[in-house]
Design an enzyme around this catalytic site. Sequence first.
Site, PDB file in Angstrom:
ATOM      1  N   HIS A  86      -9.183  -3.930  -2.053  1.00 50.78           N
ATOM      2  CA  HIS A  86      -8.209  -3.159  -1.268  1.00 50.78           C
ATOM      3  C   HIS A  86      -8.607  -1.676  -1.229  1.00 50.78           C
ATOM      4  O   HIS A  86      -8.604  -1.047  -0.170  1.00 50.78           O
ATOM      5  CB  HIS A  86      -6.814  -3.342  -1.890  1.00 50.78           C
ATOM      6  N   GLU A  87      -8.974  -1.144  -2.410  1.00 52.73           N
ATOM      7  CA  GLU A  87      -9.319   0.284  -2.476  1.00 52.73           C
ATOM      8  C   GLU A  87     -10.652   0.573  -1.803  1.00 52.73           C
ATOM      9  O   GLU A  87     -10.808   1.604  -1.137  1.00 52.73           O
ATOM     10  CB  GLU A  87      -9.336   0.769  -3.932  1.00 52.73           C
ATOM     11  N   HIS A 116     -10.238   1.109   1.749  1.00 50.85           N
ATOM     12  CA  HIS A 116      -9.755   2.452   2.109  1.00 50.85           C
ATOM     13  C   HIS A 116     -10.922   3.417   2.329  1.00 50.85           C
ATOM     14  O   HIS A 116     -10.835   4.317   3.169  1.00 50.85           O
ATOM     15  CB  HIS A 116      -8.862   3.023   0.999  1.00 50.85           C
ATOM     16  N   CYS A 140       0.857  -1.193   0.000  1.00 49.51           N
ATOM     17  CA  CYS A 140       0.000   0.000   0.000  1.00 49.51           C
ATOM     18  C   CYS A 140       0.886   1.234   0.000  1.00 49.51           C
ATOM     19  O   CYS A 140       1.851   1.302   0.767  1.00 49.51           O
ATOM     20  CB  CYS A 140      -0.894  -0.021   1.236  1.00 49.51           C
TER      21      CYS A 140
HETATM   22 ZN    ZN Z   1      -3.744   0.949  -0.044  1.00 47.32          ZN
END
Ligand code: ZN
Length: 175
Positions: free
Chosen positions: A142-143, A146, A100
């Site tokens: 993953h995004e 966030h 990341c």
């Molecule tokens: Zn990330």
Amino acid sequence: MPALDIIQLGNPILRAQAVTLTSVQIEQSAPFLGSLKDIMSKYQGVGIAAPQVGQSVRAFIVASRPNARYPHAPLMEPTAMLNPELLWQSDEMEQDWEGCLSIPGIRAKVNRHKRIQVRYQTESGQVIETEFDGFIARIFQHELDHLNGIVFLDRAGKHDVVTENEYQKLMGISQ
Ligand code: ZN
């Protein structure tokens, strides 16, 4: 637009729930998304979420391509995804390494759904529904995390977190 830079783990914005974009915000989002793509390319990322540059809104870029960090990544043009949603996820999971831009020098093995169906809006406000699998599905998950204040380390077992140096050694052994 002022120059954007990447914020790192410890900054509370990375732990916040990002806000849905209004249609007016989407109409005006092109300069911001352009900057987001630029900064992602600069750091050789395959994805970046708006909170990573300190903007707590529901937008990210997915841009898989082979690169030094992910030599086996499939090719996908940088695509802005606004107000993204997960519509369906396969029971089948897949474990693989992630990194990341907001957590430099660390890698971890993370379990993700192998296939997903998603909905998002484009920069022009068009609603897209599509399916991703493998590495691109991984980037999307993953995004999306966030946008919900979650980072990949939260999903990794303690034995699956390594430094970049140790990761390079592991990759050297396994290939
Ligand atoms: Zn990330």
